[in-house]
Design an enzyme around this catalytic site. Structure first.
Site, short mmCIF file in Angstrom:
data_model
loop_
_atom_site.label_atom_id
_atom_site.label_comp_id
_atom_site.label_asym_id
_atom_site.label_seq_id
_atom_site.Cartn_x
_atom_site.Cartn_y
_atom_site.Cartn_z
CG ASN A 209 -0.17 -0.13 2.49
OD1 ASN A 209 0.63 0.73 2.81
ND2 ASN A 209 -0.37 -1.22 3.22
CG PHE A 322 -2.33 6.20 13.16
CD1 PHE A 322 -1.55 5.93 14.28
CD2 PHE A 322 -2.23 7.45 12.57
CE1 PHE A 322 -0.69 6.89 14.80
CE2 PHE A 322 -1.37 8.42 13.07
CZ PHE A 322 -0.60 8.14 14.18
CE LYS A 336 -10.92 1.28 10.68
NZ LYS A 336 -10.19 1.96 9.63
N1 CTP Z 1 -4.02 -2.70 11.86
C1 CTP Z 1 -3.39 -3.87 12.25
N2 CTP Z 1 -3.52 -4.98 11.49
C2 CTP Z 1 -4.25 -4.98 10.35
C3 CTP Z 1 -4.87 -3.78 9.94
C4 CTP Z 1 -4.73 -2.67 10.72
O1 CTP Z 1 -2.73 -3.88 13.30
N3 CTP Z 1 -4.34 -6.07 9.62
C5 CTP Z 1 -3.92 -1.50 12.71
C6 CTP Z 1 -3.31 -0.30 12.02
O2 CTP Z 1 -1.91 -0.19 12.32
C7 CTP Z 1 -4.07 0.87 12.61
C8 CTP Z 1 -5.42 0.29 12.93
O3 CTP Z 1 -5.23 -1.12 13.00
O4 CTP Z 1 -3.51 1.33 13.81
C9 CTP Z 1 -6.49 0.60 11.93
O5 CTP Z 1 -6.03 0.35 10.64
P1 CTP Z 1 -6.93 0.63 9.35
O6 CTP Z 1 -6.21 0.14 8.15
O7 CTP Z 1 -7.42 2.05 9.37
O8 CTP Z 1 -8.21 -0.25 9.66
P2 CTP Z 1 -8.59 -1.73 9.45
O9 CTP Z 1 -8.73 -2.34 10.78
O10 CTP Z 1 -7.69 -2.42 8.50
O11 CTP Z 1 -10.03 -1.56 8.82
P3 CTP Z 1 -10.46 -1.13 7.33
O12 CTP Z 1 -9.27 -1.37 6.45
O13 CTP Z 1 -11.60 -2.01 7.05
O14 CTP Z 1 -10.84 0.33 7.40
#
Ligand code: CTP
Length: 396
Positions: A209, A322, A336
């Site tokens: 990403n 985040f 979240k």
């Molecule tokens: N995070 C994590 N592991 C994942 C995805 C996210 O630890 N597989 C953590 C990120 O570091 C961040 C938080 O969870 O602190 C939220 O990440 P985000 O990408 O915004 O959310 P997701 O939980 O992945 O939800 P979505 O992509 O559906 O918005």
């Protein structure tokens, strides 16, 4: 905003003299007031006009021009200084100060100031290792002068060894942490994740990403500056390894999970700024997928939600996540915060071009379990990190 501080930069005659320009430019961006004193030899390497333009102050470079003026000036600048930094520092300036010689504007100002003085030496490796130079450095250190050690590498003279001026970014950061010493996290263990993770498809391909790691690295540096013991677990990033931080490099979600779990128990605060990949290909191909005539369809499966797992197992740790959102920012962030059992979540609107991925600045809203969301104005990522820790530390 921070109160304006004054730094007097001493530039002495070495090939690295031009690098002081970068340090000054960085300080000016942070609104630090900079005065420059050059030795006569330094002005042979770089024209004082460059220093004048960047510092926006008159540069003193030849004390013999106007002896009356400098006699007074050296005291006024010595008094004005919150900090003096000699960058680059030659063996000559180190030797002079160590032996109490004050025969030009720079040495007299160093003698006359009560502000801390830091030397960032740069010279030939043998010169640096010379017992006389090392003795002078030891003597100065015993008197409270500080040094930013030179790094190793190929030197201007062609020799390889220790003698290269420390990275200007590091010099700048050391100056900033000296000028603004908030040490409210001494002894606290902070674990930070940063950057993207990658999900390999075959030996040559992967998906990832747009995260660059800038926000996570800024958080790690801010925690370090406040006195914390910091471990930074980072996916692939072009950010420079921060000094004074334990950096663990990983690639995949699984590697990040293992590294995080390994450190979790010993951490007081965990800030998960990494953009962890949520999906990975269902099947990893051990051999390179050949292109053939048709297109390619890949099936993806869910990967670990690392932060959620931490939320389930946390004891006394403060967990910060985040939320990178393109819509319904606060609503999604709040969900979240609850779902992952976090203490704080930093909500980030990723649709604005001047903030978020890859930019120097960020504009966020910090949500926590027990108080109203706090909107933070647009500022540098390091400053955002500062706001976050100030908030956390108030409640710790
Ligand atoms: N995070 C994590 N592991 C994942 C995805 C996210 O630890 N597989 C953590 C990120 O570091 C961040 C938080 O969870 O602190 C939220 O990440 P985000 O990408 O915004 O959310 P997701 O939980 O992945 O939800 P979505 O992509 O559906 O918005």
């Amino acid at each position: 905003m921070k109160n304006t501080k004054t730094v007097v930069i001493g530039v002495t005659g070495g090939v690295a003299a031009y690098k002081a320009l970068d340090v000054i430019s960085r300080l000016r961006k942070e609104d630090v007031c900079v005065h420059v004193i050059m030795t006569k030899a330094a002005s042979e390497f770089v024209n004082p006009i460059s220093f004048q333009a960047l510092s926006q102050n008159i540069v003193i470079h030849d004390m013999f021009d106007e002896p009356k003026a400098w006699e007074i000036q050296h005291v006024s600048l010595a008094k004005k200084a919150d900090l003096m930094v000699v960058v680059p520092a030659t063996a000559n300036i180190i030797g002079k100060v160590a032996n109490g010689i004050a025969d030009d504007m720079l040495t007299t100002t160093i003698m006359a100031t009560v502000a801390p003085v830091i030397f960032a030496p740069a010279m030939n490796v043998n010169m640096y290792n010379n017992k006389v130079v090392q003795g002078n450095i030891q003597k100065l250190m015993a008197c409270g002068y500080e040094f930013i050690s030179p790094t190793s590498g190929r030197l201007a003279c062609g020799d390889i060894g220790q003698g290269k001026l420390a990275q200007t970014e590091d010099i700048f950061e050391i100056i900033m942490s000296k000028l603004y010493p908030i040490k409210d996290m001494l002894g606290i263990s902070v674990l930070v994740t940063a950057g993207p993770t990658i999900a390999p498809i075959d030996p040559v391909r992967f998906i990832t990403n747009r995260s660059t790691g800038k926000m996570g690295y800024a958080i790690a540096k801010e925690a370090r500056d406040r006195g914390a013991v910091v471990t930074l677990i980072s996916g692939p990033s072009n950010e420079k390894e921060p000094f004074g931080v334990t950096l663990i490099r990983i690639n995949t979600n699984e590697e990040m999970r293992a590294a995080v779990l390994n450190k979790f128990e010993d951490s007081d605060i965990v800030v998960s700024a990494a953009a962890v990949a949520d999906f990975k290909p269902k099947i990893y191909s051990n051999s390179k997928i050949k292109k053939g005539e048709n297109g390619l369809t890949l099936e993806f499966v869910r990967d670990n939600d690392i932060l959620k797992e931490l939320g389930l197992h946390k004891k006394n740790q403060i967990l910060v996540g985040f939320a990178a959102e393109s819509n319904d920012l606060l609503q999604n962030a709040k969900a979240k915060l609850t779902n992952k059992n976090l203490d704080y979540i930093v909500a980030n609107d990723i649709t604005a071009a001047d903030i978020g991925f890859g930019t120097e600045d960020n504009k966020v809203t910090i949500l926590s379990k027990d108080r109203d969301p706090i909107a933070i104005a647009k500022m540098t990522k390091k400053q955002v990190a500062g706001e976050l820790f100030s908030l956390i530390n108030k409640k710790r």
